[in-house]
Design an enzyme around this catalytic site. Sequence first.
Site, short mmCIF file in Angstrom:
data_model
loop_
_atom_site.label_atom_id
_atom_site.label_comp_id
_atom_site.label_asym_id
_atom_site.label_seq_id
_atom_site.Cartn_x
_atom_site.Cartn_y
_atom_site.Cartn_z
N ASP A 106 0.74 -1.03 -0.03
CA ASP A 106 -0.01 0.13 0.16
C ASP A 106 0.97 1.33 0.11
OD1 ASP A 106 -2.42 -1.62 0.34
OD2 ASP A 106 -1.85 -1.80 2.44
N LYS A 161 2.44 2.32 -5.05
CA LYS A 161 3.43 1.65 -6.04
C LYS A 161 2.64 1.85 -7.50
CE LYS A 161 3.48 -2.45 -4.35
NZ LYS A 161 3.03 -2.12 -3.30
N GLY A 217 -3.89 -4.26 -4.69
CA GLY A 217 -4.97 -3.24 -5.38
C GLY A 217 -3.95 -1.83 -5.67
N HIS A 218 -4.08 -1.53 -6.80
CA HIS A 218 -3.32 -0.22 -7.33
C HIS A 218 -4.49 0.83 -7.63
CE1 HIS A 218 0.23 -2.34 -7.10
NE2 HIS A 218 0.24 -3.11 -8.41
N GLN A 231 2.30 -5.72 -3.33
CA GLN A 231 2.71 -5.90 -1.73
C GLN A 231 4.02 -5.28 -1.37
OE1 GLN A 231 1.62 -9.30 -3.16
NE2 GLN A 231 -0.33 -8.79 -2.73
#
Length: 427
Positions: free
Chosen positions: A13, A16, A40-41, A224
Amino acid sequence: MAVVAVVGAQWGDEGKGKIVDILAAEAAAVVRFQGGNNAGHTLVVNDQKMVFHLIPSGILHPGKTCILGQGMVINPRVLLEELDKLEQSGHLAKADLKISDLAHVILPHHLILDRLREEKRSSSVPVGSTLRGIGPTYEDKVGRRGVRIEDLLQPARLRELINEAQSYHRPMFEAQNEPVPAVDEVVEEYSGMGRRLEPLIADTTGLLHQRLASGDHVLLEGAQGTLLDVDHGTYPYVTSSNTVSGAVCAGAGVGPTAMDKIVAVVKAYVTRVGNGPFPTEDDGEAGEHMRKTGAEFGSTTGRPRRCGWFDAVGARRTLKLSGATGLALTKLDVLSGLEAINVCIGYELEGKPYDRGFGTDYKDVTPVYRQLPGWSDDITQAKSFGELPAATQGYVNTLAELVGCPVDIVSVGPGREQTIIVNHPFG
């Protein structure tokens, strides 16, 4: 030609997605090399917010080849949902997406196994799984009973492989009085999804090597963070794959000498989702400020993130593990409004210095802090490092000194334009 890898250096988180989106403008290909839809991005482009769990962050740049590498585990349902979302937004027609034929598939029994195991752990040591079936899929992969993307195109082989895997897991289902997914139904559904995905399935390693031979810029994207690495993280509260830059080689299909730059992404503070040790966690007003101002809720699970002060000791170690050549510092703007900011510069255990990394004693360590002056200015409109307040510049420079790595990129807001490039990794 340059090959740049982007990895997280905290508990994930770190932002990235935004950094990859920025750097993708200069790359011909963007490759995601590990993990699944437990990541999740979140991207904000032209005030439009989009969240991806599988598709590489470079997908919003027209003409970029975006690859889901063989180191990933892929839920075809989720992937098709993301493709539908891209189509509805008008981005899919301009996209060039490829899926590795060798990536492993998350199946219905993996999702059930993930839930059953976490429920069983709940009375002892709950790991805080996202319940997306990631761990069981990687287990079947290394147990040589996995299903790969290419198998979705061969219904007879798919049936054989699912039967074999379910036979292995059936005792667990029976012990928990849980029905085993019907093989016929799974084969029918997953073969259908395979037919939809078939135009995108490719030998992505060969494709990547062609890009490299052509002299194209390539961007390698991790999921991650290093503190969640199955070997190097805060075990057992980790993910099921290697998240360090070394995993690029296996997960994308390139040799270690291919990488020119390794950008490690860190927040200006630290967050963590789920259980496990977090020495610099702040349960007071400062931590709540970070959570509210930074909208710290998991993009995959929606869970509130635990928030705390920047951990220079942990970051120094994770940067070495990935051989980072530069830092991307995100969410610096979230700290605006704090009168004083703490930075962890050491650990103590029972009053003595602790330097054993993230071993079994790590959960009991006490952080040693250095306090730095805060700032009240709104920094979200700053276009260069020199435009930042003196206290903000001092904070960034102190972090770089403490972790022993230069800062290449500073993010002062969620938008693409709210990014200060100090040293561009692609030159």
